[in-house]
Design a protein around this motif. Structure first.
Motif, PDB file in Angstrom:
ATOM      1  N   ALA A  95      39.281  38.209 -46.613  1.00 46.68           N
ATOM      2  CA  ALA A  95      38.925  38.479 -45.214  1.00 46.68           C
ATOM      3  C   ALA A  95      37.575  37.847 -44.868  1.00 46.68           C
ATOM      4  O   ALA A  95      37.413  37.271 -43.781  1.00 46.68           O
ATOM      5  CB  ALA A  95      38.891  39.984 -44.960  1.00 46.68           C
ATOM      6  N   LEU A  96      36.624  37.939 -45.789  1.00 45.51           N
ATOM      7  CA  LEU A  96      35.317  37.314 -45.547  1.00 45.51           C
ATOM      8  C   LEU A  96      35.440  35.795 -45.460  1.00 45.51           C
ATOM      9  O   LEU A  96      34.892  35.170 -44.553  1.00 45.51           O
ATOM     10  CB  LEU A  96      34.333  37.713 -46.652  1.00 45.51           C
ATOM     11  CG  LEU A  96      33.913  39.180 -46.663  1.00 45.51           C
ATOM     12  CD1 LEU A  96      33.087  39.494 -47.912  1.00 45.51           C
ATOM     13  CD2 LEU A  96      33.125  39.522 -45.410  1.00 45.51           C
ATOM     14  N   LEU A  97      36.153  35.218 -46.424  1.00 43.42           N
ATOM     15  CA  LEU A  97      36.321  33.758 -46.421  1.00 43.42           C
ATOM     16  C   LEU A  97      37.051  33.290 -45.158  1.00 43.42           C
ATOM     17  O   LEU A  97      36.638  32.331 -44.503  1.00 43.42           O
ATOM     18  CB  LEU A  97      37.110  33.303 -47.649  1.00 43.42           C
ATOM     19  CG  LEU A  97      36.368  33.206 -48.955  1.00 43.42           C
ATOM     20  CD1 LEU A  97      37.339  32.930 -50.095  1.00 43.42           C
ATOM     21  CD2 LEU A  97      35.299  32.138 -48.897  1.00 43.42           C
ATOM     22  N   TYR A  98      38.140  33.975 -44.855  1.00 44.31           N
ATOM     23  CA  TYR A  98      38.972  33.562 -43.726  1.00 44.31           C
ATOM     24  C   TYR A  98      38.219  33.668 -42.407  1.00 44.31           C
ATOM     25  O   TYR A  98      38.264  32.750 -41.587  1.00 44.31           O
ATOM     26  CB  TYR A  98      40.240  34.422 -43.683  1.00 44.31           C
ATOM     27  CG  TYR A  98      41.166  34.070 -42.556  1.00 44.31           C
ATOM     28  CD1 TYR A  98      41.957  32.933 -42.614  1.00 44.31           C
ATOM     29  CD2 TYR A  98      41.237  34.870 -41.420  1.00 44.31           C
ATOM     30  CE1 TYR A  98      42.806  32.599 -41.582  1.00 44.31           C
ATOM     31  CE2 TYR A  98      42.082  34.544 -40.375  1.00 44.31           C
ATOM     32  CZ  TYR A  98      42.858  33.412 -40.454  1.00 44.31           C
ATOM     33  OH  TYR A  98      43.688  33.076 -39.422  1.00 44.31           O
ATOM     34  N   ASN A  99      37.527  34.755 -42.209  1.00 49.04           N
ATOM     35  CA  ASN A  99      36.869  34.979 -40.920  1.00 49.04           C
ATOM     36  C   ASN A  99      35.550  34.242 -40.753  1.00 49.04           C
ATOM     37  O   ASN A  99      35.188  33.883 -39.640  1.00 49.04           O
ATOM     38  CB  ASN A  99      36.661  36.477 -40.694  1.00 49.04           C
ATOM     39  CG  ASN A  99      37.976  37.162 -40.426  1.00 49.04           C
ATOM     40  OD1 ASN A  99      38.686  36.788 -39.500  1.00 49.04           O
ATOM     41  ND2 ASN A  99      38.327  38.132 -41.245  1.00 49.04           N
ATOM     42  N   LYS A 137      51.490  32.575 -37.705  1.00 49.81           N
ATOM     43  CA  LYS A 137      50.095  32.437 -37.264  1.00 49.81           C
ATOM     44  C   LYS A 137      49.708  33.570 -36.327  1.00 49.81           C
ATOM     45  O   LYS A 137      48.620  34.123 -36.428  1.00 49.81           O
ATOM     46  CB  LYS A 137      49.882  31.090 -36.543  1.00 49.81           C
ATOM     47  CG  LYS A 137      49.613  29.945 -37.462  1.00 49.81           C
ATOM     48  CD  LYS A 137      49.033  28.734 -36.786  1.00 49.81           C
ATOM     49  CE  LYS A 137      49.876  28.151 -35.706  1.00 49.81           C
ATOM     50  NZ  LYS A 137      49.431  26.835 -35.246  1.00 49.81           N
ATOM     51  N   GLU A 138      50.600  33.910 -35.419  1.00 52.23           N
ATOM     52  CA  GLU A 138      50.317  35.003 -34.487  1.00 52.23           C
ATOM     53  C   GLU A 138      50.206  36.339 -35.220  1.00 52.23           C
ATOM     54  O   GLU A 138      49.327  37.140 -34.916  1.00 52.23           O
ATOM     55  CB  GLU A 138      51.392  35.077 -33.394  1.00 52.23           C
ATOM     56  CG  GLU A 138      51.297  33.959 -32.384  1.00 52.23           C
ATOM     57  CD  GLU A 138      49.923  33.877 -31.716  1.00 52.23           C
ATOM     58  OE1 GLU A 138      49.404  34.915 -31.251  1.00 52.23           O
ATOM     59  OE2 GLU A 138      49.369  32.759 -31.669  1.00 52.23           O
ATOM     60  N   MET A 139      51.094  36.567 -36.174  1.00 49.27           N
ATOM     61  CA  MET A 139      51.042  37.814 -36.941  1.00 49.27           C
ATOM     62  C   MET A 139      49.751  37.899 -37.753  1.00 49.27           C
ATOM     63  O   MET A 139      49.174  38.961 -37.913  1.00 49.27           O
ATOM     64  CB  MET A 139      52.256  37.925 -37.856  1.00 49.27           C
ATOM     65  CG  MET A 139      53.555  38.158 -37.118  1.00 49.27           C
ATOM     66  SD  MET A 139      54.990  38.176 -38.206  1.00 49.27           S
ATOM     67  CE  MET A 139      54.764  39.750 -39.010  1.00 49.27           C
ATOM     68  N   TYR A 140      49.293  36.773 -38.274  1.00 49.37           N
ATOM     69  CA  TYR A 140      48.091  36.734 -39.107  1.00 49.37           C
ATOM     70  C   TYR A 140      46.844  37.091 -38.309  1.00 49.37           C
ATOM     71  O   TYR A 140      45.834  37.487 -38.872  1.00 49.37           O
ATOM     72  CB  TYR A 140      47.950  35.349 -39.742  1.00 49.37           C
ATOM     73  CG  TYR A 140      47.401  35.365 -41.152  1.00 49.37           C
ATOM     74  CD1 TYR A 140      48.133  35.917 -42.190  1.00 49.37           C
ATOM     75  CD2 TYR A 140      46.176  34.806 -41.443  1.00 49.37           C
ATOM     76  CE1 TYR A 140      47.647  35.926 -43.476  1.00 49.37           C
ATOM     77  CE2 TYR A 140      45.675  34.801 -42.735  1.00 49.37           C
ATOM     78  CZ  TYR A 140      46.414  35.365 -43.747  1.00 49.37           C
ATOM     79  OH  TYR A 140      45.929  35.372 -45.024  1.00 49.37           O
ATOM     80  N   PHE A 145      48.500  43.110 -40.174  1.00 51.57           N
ATOM     81  CA  PHE A 145      49.369  42.163 -40.878  1.00 51.57           C
ATOM     82  C   PHE A 145      48.563  41.284 -41.838  1.00 51.57           C
ATOM     83  O   PHE A 145      49.037  40.943 -42.918  1.00 51.57           O
ATOM     84  CB  PHE A 145      50.147  41.298 -39.884  1.00 51.57           C
ATOM     85  CG  PHE A 145      51.275  42.037 -39.235  1.00 51.57           C
ATOM     86  CD1 PHE A 145      52.374  42.442 -39.979  1.00 51.57           C
ATOM     87  CD2 PHE A 145      51.237  42.352 -37.895  1.00 51.57           C
ATOM     88  CE1 PHE A 145      53.415  43.143 -39.398  1.00 51.57           C
ATOM     89  CE2 PHE A 145      52.266  43.046 -37.300  1.00 51.57           C
ATOM     90  CZ  PHE A 145      53.358  43.452 -38.050  1.00 51.57           C
ATOM     91  N   PHE A 146      47.351  40.933 -41.435  1.00 53.03           N
ATOM     92  CA  PHE A 146      46.478  40.147 -42.315  1.00 53.03           C
ATOM     93  C   PHE A 146      46.300  40.882 -43.648  1.00 53.03           C
ATOM     94  O   PHE A 146      46.474  40.309 -44.719  1.00 53.03           O
ATOM     95  CB  PHE A 146      45.117  39.919 -41.637  1.00 53.03           C
ATOM     96  CG  PHE A 146      44.125  39.208 -42.498  1.00 53.03           C
ATOM     97  CD1 PHE A 146      44.056  37.826 -42.503  1.00 53.03           C
ATOM     98  CD2 PHE A 146      43.251  39.920 -43.312  1.00 53.03           C
ATOM     99  CE1 PHE A 146      43.132  37.168 -43.305  1.00 53.03           C
ATOM    100  CE2 PHE A 146      42.329  39.269 -44.108  1.00 53.03           C
ATOM    101  CZ  PHE A 146      42.277  37.896 -44.095  1.00 53.03           C
ATOM    102  N   PHE A 152      50.229  41.852 -50.241  1.00 51.39           N
ATOM    103  CA  PHE A 152      51.541  41.449 -50.732  1.00 51.39           C
ATOM    104  C   PHE A 152      51.445  40.267 -51.699  1.00 51.39           C
ATOM    105  O   PHE A 152      52.305  40.074 -52.548  1.00 51.39           O
ATOM    106  CB  PHE A 152      52.473  41.118 -49.569  1.00 51.39           C
ATOM    107  CG  PHE A 152      53.902  40.989 -49.969  1.00 51.39           C
ATOM    108  CD1 PHE A 152      54.644  42.097 -50.364  1.00 51.39           C
ATOM    109  CD2 PHE A 152      54.519  39.757 -49.975  1.00 51.39           C
ATOM    110  CE1 PHE A 152      55.962  41.972 -50.750  1.00 51.39           C
ATOM    111  CE2 PHE A 152      55.845  39.628 -50.359  1.00 51.39           C
ATOM    112  CZ  PHE A 152      56.566  40.733 -50.750  1.00 51.39           C
ATOM    113  N   GLU A 153      50.399  39.469 -51.594  1.00 49.00           N
ATOM    114  CA  GLU A 153      50.191  38.357 -52.526  1.00 49.00           C
ATOM    115  C   GLU A 153      49.848  38.852 -53.917  1.00 49.00           C
ATOM    116  O   GLU A 153      50.323  38.321 -54.911  1.00 49.00           O
ATOM    117  CB  GLU A 153      49.010  37.482 -52.070  1.00 49.00           C
ATOM    118  CG  GLU A 153      49.260  36.576 -50.939  1.00 49.00           C
ATOM    119  CD  GLU A 153      47.975  35.862 -50.541  1.00 49.00           C
ATOM    120  OE1 GLU A 153      47.922  35.427 -49.393  1.00 49.00           O
ATOM    121  OE2 GLU A 153      47.030  35.767 -51.347  1.00 49.00           O
TER     122      GLU A 153
END
Length: 177
Positions: A95-99, A137-140, A145-146, A152-153
């Motif tokens: 979450a930190l990396l992505y955002n 992409k919209e769900m992410y 969902f994120f 889930f990974e």
């Protein structure tokens, strides 16, 4: 048991989060390096390495704190808690990396998936894949969902390692010395 779970959970979370961060930053900064399936294998291997500490933690608890015995349920519970701690640290790191570092990750990922499909797919299949990627992409963008996608990974790997560890290490009576 709590200290065992906490220590091994934090160590496994640190390992898997650090390896994921290094891998993701490397791939993000070298998009043309053709990471594909190799990076997925590295990712799952890093999860296995991190969750191998579940085995060490359960064995440590059984042999040093529980007189050499442990039930399947107790061993699985220890593994599950360690997997939850490690997975949660993984989700937080992602979450930190992505955002903050790679907010365009999903755009790049979806574009790469579509590009990879072009040589072997019909235009109709490409269109179908494009629509599917746009939905993802919209769900992410939804934080729920994120988090669910990210858990889930990693969490199934931790559950599998916990299950195997519990099966291997369960013991009803102490070993004779």
């Amino acid at each position: 048991m709590k200290k065992n779970v906490l220590v091994f959970g934090l160590i496994s979370g640190l390992i898997v989060s650090t390896l994921m961060a290094i891998s993701m930053v490397t791939m993000y900064n070298n998009p043309d390096a053709g990471h594909g399936g190799g990076s997925m294998i590295i990712g799952y291997l890093s999860m296995l390495v991190a969750f191998s500490l579940i085995f060490v933690a359960v064995k440590n608890y059984r042999d040093k704190q529980n007189a050499g015995v442990i039930s399947f349920g107790k061993a699985f519970k220890i593994g599950l808690l360690i997997a939850l701690i490690g997975s949660t640290m993984y989700v937080i790191m992602w979450a930190l990396l992505y955002n903050f570092y790679m907010p365009d990750f999903m755009d790049r990922y979806c574009a790469q998936m579509i590009e990879n499909a072009k040589p072997t797919s019909s235009p109709a299949k490409i269109q179908e894949l494009t629509e599917q990627m746009n939905t993802q992409k919209e769900m992410y963008k939804n934080p729920l969902f994120f988090v669910l996608f990210t858990y889930f990974e990693i969490l199934p790997v931790g559950l599998l390692v916990s299950l195997i560890t519990a099966l291997i290490l369960k013991r009803k009576t102490a070993k004779a010395v």
